[in-house]
Design an enzyme around this catalytic site. Sequence first.
Site, mmCIF file in Angstrom:
data_model
loop_
_atom_site.group_PDB
_atom_site.id
_atom_site.type_symbol
_atom_site.label_atom_id
_atom_site.label_comp_id
_atom_site.label_asym_id
_atom_site.label_seq_id
_atom_site.Cartn_x
_atom_site.Cartn_y
_atom_site.Cartn_z
ATOM 1 C CB THR A 1 -1.015 -0.005 1.313
ATOM 2 O OG1 THR A 1 -1.836 -1.036 0.989
ATOM 3 C CG2 THR A 1 -1.990 1.293 1.248
ATOM 4 C CD GLU A 55 2.267 11.671 -2.199
ATOM 5 O OE1 GLU A 55 2.362 13.065 -2.270
ATOM 6 O OE2 GLU A 55 2.259 10.988 -1.011
ATOM 7 C CG HIS A 101 -4.240 -1.694 -1.947
ATOM 8 N ND1 HIS A 101 -2.782 -1.759 -1.394
ATOM 9 C CD2 HIS A 101 -4.103 -2.600 -2.977
ATOM 10 C CE1 HIS A 101 -2.230 -2.490 -2.248
ATOM 11 N NE2 HIS A 101 -3.034 -2.927 -3.196
#
Length: 129
Positions: free
Chosen positions: A33, A41, A67
């Site tokens: 994750t 990002e 996730h």
Amino acid sequence: MLETGITGTITKKVTQGLSARELGSGELEVFATPAMIALIEETAWRSVADRLDEGCGTVGTSVNITHTAATPIGMDVTCKTTLVEIDRRRLVFEVGVFDESGEIGKGTHERFIVNNEKFQAKADAKAGK
């Protein structure tokens, strides 16, 4: 010029270095994750970087992600971001992450536009630099 609708896409192969076991977020050898968040990002900031004023960049301030599926080492993962909101210096992206079998994550990511030099100087000042 910044405008809603700007998209970004990055694909990476899941390596041992991107696994939950390696990054300390779990015991398994699957896409971590934290690695997914880093990919989100990167995809978001790269998508708008060439549209910002000279000397400016963006910093991540919020990630709201689920996730939902595991991805094994060796499989490709692709992140797609779309800039959906601009509020002065605040940018909001819708994100989706997919492996070769389908969606593995989705959500939103928020970034702020900053003057890189001023931002770095303020951060460095915390360490007495």
